[in-house]
Design a protein around this motif. Structure first.
Motif, PDB file in Angstrom:
ATOM      1  N   ILE A   1      40.629  74.308  27.654  1.00 14.20           N
ATOM      2  CA  ILE A   1      39.923  73.547  26.684  1.00 14.20           C
ATOM      3  C   ILE A   1      38.295  74.153  26.602  1.00 14.20           C
ATOM      4  O   ILE A   1      37.957  74.123  25.584  1.00 14.20           O
ATOM      5  N   GLY A   2      37.756  74.139  27.774  1.00 11.48           N
ATOM      6  CA  GLY A   2      36.509  74.307  27.902  1.00 11.48           C
ATOM      7  C   GLY A   2      36.155  75.837  27.391  1.00 11.48           C
ATOM      8  O   GLY A   2      35.391  75.978  26.668  1.00 11.48           O
ATOM      9  N   SER A   3      37.139  76.649  27.506  1.00  9.26           N
ATOM     10  CA  SER A   3      37.182  77.886  27.293  1.00  9.26           C
ATOM     11  C   SER A   3      36.980  78.244  25.674  1.00  9.26           C
ATOM     12  O   SER A   3      36.366  78.759  25.016  1.00  9.26           O
ATOM     13  N   ALA A   4      38.291  77.391  25.145  1.00 10.14           N
ATOM     14  CA  ALA A   4      38.291  77.107  23.539  1.00 10.14           C
ATOM     15  C   ALA A   4      37.140  76.694  23.081  1.00 10.14           C
ATOM     16  O   ALA A   4      36.655  77.320  21.978  1.00 10.14           O
ATOM     17  N   VAL A   5      36.406  75.679  23.441  1.00 12.35           N
ATOM     18  CA  VAL A   5      35.335  74.836  22.664  1.00 12.35           C
ATOM     19  C   VAL A   5      34.039  76.306  23.005  1.00 12.35           C
ATOM     20  O   VAL A   5      33.398  76.200  21.966  1.00 12.35           O
ATOM     21  N   ASP A   6      33.938  76.910  24.104  1.00 15.88           N
ATOM     22  CA  ASP A   6      32.985  77.930  23.993  1.00 15.88           C
ATOM     23  C   ASP A   6      32.946  78.854  23.084  1.00 15.88           C
ATOM     24  O   ASP A   6      32.172  79.426  22.528  1.00 15.88           O
TER      25      ASP A   6
ATOM     26  N   LEU B   1      34.818  78.643  20.160  1.00 17.13           N
ATOM     27  CA  LEU B   1      34.583  78.013  18.807  1.00 17.13           C
ATOM     28  C   LEU B   1      33.113  77.943  18.600  1.00 17.13           C
ATOM     29  O   LEU B   1      32.447  78.183  17.592  1.00 17.13           O
ATOM     30  N   LYS B   2      32.001  77.643  19.722  1.00 20.55           N
ATOM     31  CA  LYS B   2      30.738  77.476  19.671  1.00 20.55           C
ATOM     32  C   LYS B   2      30.199  78.976  19.282  1.00 20.55           C
ATOM     33  O   LYS B   2      29.389  79.212  18.305  1.00 20.55           O
ATOM     34  N   ALA B   3      30.804  79.920  19.846  1.00 22.67           N
ATOM     35  CA  ALA B   3      30.207  81.221  19.672  1.00 22.67           C
ATOM     36  C   ALA B   3      30.555  81.692  18.422  1.00 22.67           C
ATOM     37  O   ALA B   3      29.812  82.486  17.625  1.00 22.67           O
ATOM     38  N   GLY B   4      31.832  81.553  18.083  1.00 19.29           N
ATOM     39  CA  GLY B   4      32.048  81.772  16.403  1.00 19.29           C
ATOM     40  C   GLY B   4      31.313  81.313  15.469  1.00 19.29           C
ATOM     41  O   GLY B   4      30.868  81.852  14.509  1.00 19.29           O
ATOM     42  N   GLU B   5      30.942  79.838  15.639  1.00 18.73           N
ATOM     43  CA  GLU B   5      30.137  79.304  14.872  1.00 18.73           C
ATOM     44  C   GLU B   5      28.495  79.736  14.985  1.00 18.73           C
ATOM     45  O   GLU B   5      28.148  79.883  13.860  1.00 18.73           O
ATOM     46  N   ALA B   6      28.269  80.076  16.089  1.00 20.47           N
ATOM     47  CA  ALA B   6      26.781  80.911  16.089  1.00 20.47           C
ATOM     48  C   ALA B   6      26.762  82.113  15.215  1.00 20.47           C
ATOM     49  O   ALA B   6      25.764  82.321  14.657  1.00 20.47           O
ATOM     50  N   PHE B   7      27.879  82.928  15.522  1.00 18.62           N
ATOM     51  CA  PHE B   7      27.758  84.143  14.956  1.00 18.62           C
ATOM     52  C   PHE B   7      27.929  84.114  13.360  1.00 18.62           C
ATOM     53  O   PHE B   7      27.354  84.968  12.677  1.00 18.62           O
ATOM     54  N   ALA B   8      28.619  83.233  12.806  1.00 13.63           N
ATOM     55  CA  ALA B   8      28.899  82.621  11.679  1.00 13.63           C
ATOM     56  C   ALA B   8      27.363  82.228  10.867  1.00 13.63           C
ATOM     57  O   ALA B   8      27.227  83.138   9.915  1.00 13.63           O
TER      58      ALA B   8
ATOM     59  N   ASP C   1      38.115  85.145  16.697  1.00 14.85           N
ATOM     60  CA  ASP C   1      38.455  84.818  18.020  1.00 14.85           C
ATOM     61  C   ASP C   1      38.594  83.298  18.306  1.00 14.85           C
ATOM     62  O   ASP C   1      39.443  82.526  18.759  1.00 14.85           O
ATOM     63  N   ALA C   2      37.630  82.629  17.631  1.00 18.91           N
ATOM     64  CA  ALA C   2      37.500  81.342  17.372  1.00 18.91           C
ATOM     65  C   ALA C   2      38.942  80.475  16.674  1.00 18.91           C
ATOM     66  O   ALA C   2      39.325  79.490  17.379  1.00 18.91           O
ATOM     67  N   GLN C   3      39.429  81.375  15.629  1.00 16.77           N
ATOM     68  CA  GLN C   3      40.701  80.784  14.938  1.00 16.77           C
ATOM     69  C   GLN C   3      41.843  80.974  16.050  1.00 16.77           C
ATOM     70  O   GLN C   3      42.623  79.996  16.040  1.00 16.77           O
ATOM     71  N   ARG C   4      41.730  82.086  16.695  1.00 22.11           N
ATOM     72  CA  ARG C   4      42.961  82.199  17.640  1.00 22.11           C
ATOM     73  C   ARG C   4      42.747  81.142  19.129  1.00 22.11           C
ATOM     74  O   ARG C   4      44.009  80.377  19.499  1.00 22.11           O
ATOM     75  N   SER C   5      41.783  80.625  19.151  1.00 19.33           N
ATOM     76  CA  SER C   5      41.568  79.687  20.090  1.00 19.33           C
ATOM     77  C   SER C   5      41.974  78.298  19.676  1.00 19.33           C
ATOM     78  O   SER C   5      42.459  77.404  20.400  1.00 19.33           O
ATOM     79  N   LEU C   6      41.499  78.035  18.432  1.00 19.30           N
ATOM     80  CA  LEU C   6      41.789  76.856  17.731  1.00 19.30           C
ATOM     81  C   LEU C   6      43.509  76.511  17.717  1.00 19.30           C
ATOM     82  O   LEU C   6      44.100  75.651  17.782  1.00 19.30           O
ATOM     83  N   GLN C   7      43.989  77.876  17.278  1.00 19.33           N
ATOM     84  CA  GLN C   7      45.471  77.799  17.204  1.00 19.33           C
ATOM     85  C   GLN C   7      46.238  77.354  18.564  1.00 19.33           C
ATOM     86  O   GLN C   7      47.030  76.688  18.712  1.00 19.33           O
ATOM     87  N   SER C   8      45.621  78.153  19.546  1.00 18.68           N
ATOM     88  CA  SER C   8      46.088  77.756  20.924  1.00 18.68           C
ATOM     89  C   SER C   8      46.115  76.261  21.214  1.00 18.68           C
ATOM     90  O   SER C   8      46.948  75.732  21.874  1.00 18.68           O
ATOM     91  N   VAL C   9      44.869  75.780  21.200  1.00 14.61           N
ATOM     92  CA  VAL C   9      44.671  74.359  21.508  1.00 14.61           C
ATOM     93  C   VAL C   9      45.679  73.612  20.754  1.00 14.61           C
ATOM     94  O   VAL C   9      45.917  72.595  20.896  1.00 14.61           O
ATOM     95  N   LEU C  10      45.764  73.841  19.229  1.00 11.37           N
ATOM     96  CA  LEU C  10      46.609  72.886  18.545  1.00 11.37           C
ATOM     97  C   LEU C  10      48.101  73.029  19.060  1.00 11.37           C
ATOM     98  O   LEU C  10      48.951  72.076  18.998  1.00 11.37           O
TER      99      LEU C  10
END
Length: 100
Positions: free
Chosen positions: A40-45, A47-54, A73-82
């Motif tokens: 989960i920590g990796s997924a949050v990181d 997501l934060k990186a994706g937001e920063a690059f956006a 990458d952020a989308q894949r992480s979010l789908q994995s967490v879900l």
């Protein structure tokens, strides 16, 4: 399978390919809670990186290709967490239905 992966690591560290090696002792792994927390920590990181690059993409500081890669990458992480969340809820419901 883990022993096979460990053997690959030993091959790359300088041992010869044909030399027989003793199987590695099984390492004590992290608890489920620690593994889930790390995932989960990796997924949050991510997501934060994706937001920063956006944000950088909107400001013109990042290339569109880097923005798309980060957002994907952020989308894949979010789908994995879900998916993990869905499995946990399903397991809880299965346990709740068990007869005592």
């Amino acid at each position: 399978m883990i022993e096979g992966v460990s053997a690959l690591g030993m091959l790359s560290s300088g041992s010869s390919v044909g030399a027989p090696t003793a199987p590695a002792a099984p390492a004590v792994g992290a608890s489920f809670e620690q593994a889930l927390g790390q995932a989960i920590g990796s997924a949050v990181d991510t997501l934060k990186a994706g937001e920063a690059f956006a944000i950088q993409g909107v400001q013109g500081a990042a290339t569109p290709m880097k923005v798309v890669e980060s957002v994907m990458d952020a989308q894949r992480s979010l789908q994995s967490v879900l998916a993990i969340r869905d499995k946990i809820v399903s397991a809880y419901q299965e346990i709740a239905r068990m007869a005592i």
